[in-house]
Design a protein around this motif. Structure first.
Motif, PDB file in Angstrom:
ATOM      1  N   ALA A  16       0.823  -1.210   0.000  1.00 18.16           N
ATOM      2  CA  ALA A  16       0.000   0.000   0.000  1.00 18.16           C
ATOM      3  C   ALA A  16       0.858   1.261   0.000  1.00 18.16           C
ATOM      4  O   ALA A  16       0.499   2.262  -0.628  1.00 18.16           O
ATOM      5  CB  ALA A  16      -0.933   0.001   1.204  1.00 18.16           C
ATOM      6  N   SER A  17       1.993   1.236   0.681  1.00 15.83           N
ATOM      7  CA  SER A  17       2.844   2.432   0.710  1.00 15.83           C
ATOM      8  C   SER A  17       3.455   2.712  -0.655  1.00 15.83           C
ATOM      9  O   SER A  17       3.742   3.863  -0.966  1.00 15.83           O
ATOM     10  CB  SER A  17       3.937   2.297   1.768  1.00 15.83           C
ATOM     11  OG  SER A  17       4.918   1.381   1.356  1.00 15.83           O
ATOM     12  N   GLY A  18       3.634   1.707  -1.461  1.00 14.81           N
ATOM     13  CA  GLY A  18       4.132   1.922  -2.819  1.00 14.81           C
ATOM     14  C   GLY A  18       3.120   2.618  -3.701  1.00 14.81           C
ATOM     15  O   GLY A  18       3.472   3.306  -4.654  1.00 14.81           O
ATOM     16  N   ILE A  19       1.843   2.472  -3.383  1.00 21.20           N
ATOM     17  CA  ILE A  19       0.784   3.122  -4.154  1.00 21.20           C
ATOM     18  C   ILE A  19       0.486   4.508  -3.578  1.00 21.20           C
ATOM     19  O   ILE A  19       0.483   5.500  -4.289  1.00 21.20           O
ATOM     20  CB  ILE A  19      -0.484   2.255  -4.174  1.00 21.20           C
ATOM     21  CG1 ILE A  19      -0.192   0.962  -4.922  1.00 21.20           C
ATOM     22  CG2 ILE A  19      -1.650   2.998  -4.822  1.00 21.20           C
ATOM     23  CD1 ILE A  19      -1.286  -0.057  -4.861  1.00 21.20           C
ATOM     24  N   THR A 120       4.989   0.361 -10.786  1.00 19.93           N
ATOM     25  CA  THR A 120       3.776   0.113 -11.555  1.00 19.93           C
ATOM     26  C   THR A 120       2.892   1.357 -11.575  1.00 19.93           C
ATOM     27  O   THR A 120       2.366   1.745 -12.606  1.00 19.93           O
ATOM     28  CB  THR A 120       2.992  -1.079 -10.950  1.00 19.93           C
ATOM     29  OG1 THR A 120       3.847  -2.233 -10.962  1.00 19.93           O
ATOM     30  CG2 THR A 120       1.738  -1.364 -11.730  1.00 19.93           C
ATOM     31  N   LYS A 121       2.720   2.003 -10.407  1.00 17.98           N
ATOM     32  CA  LYS A 121       1.895   3.199 -10.325  1.00 17.98           C
ATOM     33  C   LYS A 121       2.518   4.349 -11.124  1.00 17.98           C
ATOM     34  O   LYS A 121       1.827   5.032 -11.875  1.00 17.98           O
ATOM     35  CB  LYS A 121       1.721   3.638  -8.875  1.00 17.98           C
ATOM     36  CG  LYS A 121       0.904   4.906  -8.716  1.00 17.98           C
ATOM     37  CD  LYS A 121       0.908   5.402  -7.280  1.00 17.98           C
ATOM     38  CE  LYS A 121       0.053   6.611  -7.087  1.00 17.98           C
ATOM     39  NZ  LYS A 121       0.583   7.821  -7.671  1.00 17.98           N
ATOM     40  N   ALA A 122       3.808   4.570 -10.940  1.00 15.25           N
ATOM     41  CA  ALA A 122       4.472   5.686 -11.613  1.00 15.25           C
ATOM     42  C   ALA A 122       4.548   5.458 -13.128  1.00 15.25           C
ATOM     43  O   ALA A 122       4.517   6.419 -13.908  1.00 15.25           O
ATOM     44  CB  ALA A 122       5.865   5.891 -11.047  1.00 15.25           C
ATOM     45  N   GLY A 123       4.626   4.218 -13.533  1.00 18.48           N
ATOM     46  CA  GLY A 123       4.750   3.913 -14.959  1.00 18.48           C
ATOM     47  C   GLY A 123       3.433   3.896 -15.708  1.00 18.48           C
ATOM     48  O   GLY A 123       3.418   3.914 -16.932  1.00 18.48           O
ATOM     49  N   SER A 124       2.339   3.873 -14.972  1.00 14.93           N
ATOM     50  CA  SER A 124       1.044   3.790 -15.668  1.00 14.93           C
ATOM     51  C   SER A 124       0.463   5.144 -15.968  1.00 14.93           C
ATOM     52  O   SER A 124       0.851   6.160 -15.499  1.00 14.93           O
ATOM     53  CB  SER A 124       0.049   2.993 -14.837  1.00 14.93           C
ATOM     54  OG  SER A 124      -0.209   3.616 -13.610  1.00 14.93           O
TER      55      SER A 124
END
Length: 124
Positions: A16-19, A120-124
């Protein structure tokens, strides 16, 4: 806490902290404050009203930063150096009072999981 609960808490917090680090910190603190979750001693600081207020304010800032394309890119770039270490620290703290080897292992795995979800979040 049993082993499955510890793994779920540590890796869930890292994921969750990565998102969205601030939402994860706020929700962990909220769940600990309301008694819906028993936080390990190392994570009980998240239930402090000052920590929860700071996390909520930063969540609002991030919510609006994500809506502007150039600002979003800069925000995600900056948070590469914030979300990943924070995910590792949350995962290491979530395992509780254990041996240093287990705590380090949880930190490494949590940091890796936070890095994967952030990428994944930053790349999308």
């Amino acid at each position: 806490m049993d082993a499955v609960s510890i793994i779920a808490l540590s890796m869930g917090a890292a994921w969750a902290s990565g998102i969205n680090l601030y939402a994860a910190v706020f929700m962990l603190g909220y769940m600990g404050t309301t008694g819906h979750m028993v936080l390990p001693t190392e994570l009980q600081v998240l239930s402090d009203p000052l920590v929860m207020t700071a996390a909520a304010v930063m969540y609002c800032v991030e919510f609006f930063a994500d809506k502007v394309p150039c600002v979003d890119t800069g925000w995600d770039t900056l948070h590469t150096f914030i979300r990943i270490p924070a995910g590792a620290m949350l995962a290491a703290s979530a395992v509780g009072d254990v041996s240093p080897a287990i705590e380090l292992t949880a930190g490494l795995l949590g940091g890796s999981l936070a890095a994967a979800t952030h990428a994944t979040k930053a790349g999308s």
